[in-house]
Design an enzyme around this catalytic site. Structure first.
Site, PDB file in Angstrom:
ATOM      1  N   GLY A 116      55.250  43.477   1.959  1.00 43.44           N
ATOM      2  CA  GLY A 116      55.724  44.151   0.763  1.00 43.44           C
ATOM      3  C   GLY A 116      54.771  43.842  -0.370  1.00 43.44           C
ATOM      4  O   GLY A 116      54.457  42.674  -0.639  1.00 43.44           O
ATOM      5  N   ALA A 117      54.279  44.889  -1.046  1.00 41.89           N
ATOM      6  CA  ALA A 117      53.204  44.705  -2.022  1.00 41.89           C
ATOM      7  C   ALA A 117      53.506  43.656  -3.092  1.00 41.89           C
ATOM      8  O   ALA A 117      52.683  42.775  -3.345  1.00 41.89           O
ATOM      9  CB  ALA A 117      52.854  46.052  -2.671  1.00 41.89           C
ATOM     10  N   GLN A 149      60.633  47.647  10.072  1.00 37.78           N
ATOM     11  CA  GLN A 149      61.054  46.939   8.868  1.00 37.78           C
ATOM     12  C   GLN A 149      62.406  47.417   8.356  1.00 37.78           C
ATOM     13  O   GLN A 149      63.147  46.654   7.730  1.00 37.78           O
ATOM     14  CB  GLN A 149      60.002  47.091   7.755  1.00 37.78           C
ATOM     15  N   ASP A 186      52.992  50.854  -2.197  1.00 41.07           N
ATOM     16  CA  ASP A 186      51.988  49.801  -2.095  1.00 41.07           C
ATOM     17  C   ASP A 186      50.824  50.020  -3.044  1.00 41.07           C
ATOM     18  O   ASP A 186      50.162  49.071  -3.434  1.00 41.07           O
ATOM     19  CB  ASP A 186      51.483  49.699  -0.655  1.00 41.07           C
TER      20      ASP A 186
END
Length: 338
Positions: free
Chosen positions: A45-46, A194, A235
């Site tokens: 996750g960014a 995810q 992202d």
């Protein structure tokens, strides 16, 4: 939920590769191991990657035996280069590393020990700011959610993808707290799952009404009028609003546009990359072919079959109804100002 946190003299990460089977927190005392954790999706996750990388720099400063600023700078530049090489698409990674480098350079006149303390404090500030941004983002996004909403989301843009609370799932959390959410449709999100492994797990923990579906069910749901809006994370967002997110996001945006379902992106302002004019310039990571040839440990395809496995795709801005940030809701034509 605190997937990333500092304790004493080390970094603690909730190992997301082990969810939902077990909740395992791993300890990290050197930046090299932090880089490997980012690369292998222990943390993903960014926003969470950015926070984790910041603590990786703080660890590099602690590992360094430098007694002068110049030697400390050399050691930390090595760590920054190694951390930057882990995930090329998530711009929050580079944003956090640049911020840590600026903090280091601003301390040139300080003692080496004082710089180490300052870098750790800066990493903690990045974490705290991310949580606050997510909550603000959730509240902004909740204004777009109608009463009794049926929301479709993709991948995991929840607390696990951030320092806590979440981006897209943060919008869901805020709307749920206001009694607006009837149901969240959770895409499983092949190939790493995810959605099923992480987003569904978060929904169970928080008591958010949800139903897990295979990725290929989304069109049918929209065709039946069972989706009121789609919310995903991001992202990297280009200056024109083109958005890179988990592979499969673009397809959902096309489907939503066809079925007149609003498609929203939720991301912190740090995810916006003003240096890129459009999504055509966003680098797309390609991952291990084995991720596609198996589900977990179960092999589902011949080893000899070639695989194309991009981790992300780019959704054109014209398919995005709005981009939700901690600074408010932006609509086309996008004009992001720092």
């Amino acid at each position: 939920m605190a997937p990333v946190r500092w304790a004493g003299d080390r970094l603690l990460l909730l190992d997301q590769t082990r969810l939902p089977r077990e909740e395992l927190t791993r300890e990290f005392a050197c930046w090299e191991d932090v880089a490997e954790a980012i690369r292998t999706l222990v943390v993903r996750g960014a926003p969470a990657i950015g926070v984790t990388a910041a603590f990786g720099v703080a660890l590099a400063a602690r590992q360094s035996r430098a007694t002068t600023f110049d030697s400390l700078l050399a050691d930390i530049e090595t760590a920054i280069k190694g951390l930057a090489a882990t995930r090329p698409t998530a711009v929050n990674l580079f944003w956090a590393l640049d911020r840590m480098r600026s903090t280091l350079l601003a301390g040139r006149a300080m003692s080496v020990d004082a710089i180490r303390s300052r870098l750790l404090a800066e990493a903690q500030a990045i974490l705290d700011e991310d949580v606050a941004a997510n909550r603000a983002m959730g509240d902004h996004g909740a204004t777009l959610v109608p009463s009794g909403a049926r929301i479709l989301t993709h991948c995991n843009a929840g607390a696990l993808a951030t320092a806590g609370y979440g981006t897209a799932l943060g919008v869901v959390r805020s709307a749920h707290a206001q009694g607006k959410v009837a149901l969240v449709w959770v895409d499983e999100t092949r190939p790493v799952m995810q959605g099923s492994r992480l987003t569904a797990w978060e929904c169970v923990r928080d008591g958010i009404p949800h139903r897990l579906v295979a990725d290929v069910v989304a069109a049918s749901l929209m065709g039946r009028g069972q989706v009121d809006l789609v919310v995903t994370g991001a992202d990297r967002i280009a200056a024109n609003g083109d958005t890179a997110n988990k592979i499969g996001t673009y397809a959902l945006a096309v489907l939503a546009h066809h079925h007149h379902v609003p498609f929203y992106v939720a991301a912190p302002f740090s995810t916006i990359d003003p240096t890129l004019a459009s999504g055509a310039e966003i680098p797309i990571e390609e991952r291990d072919p084995a991720e596609v040839r198996r589900v977990g440990a179960t092999v589902t395809a011949p080893e000899a079959s070639p695989v194309f496995n991009p981790a992300f795709d780019v959704t054109p801005s014209e398919l995005i109804a709005a981009i939700i940030t901690e600074r408010g809701v932006f609509r086309a034509p996008y004009s992001f100002r720092r």
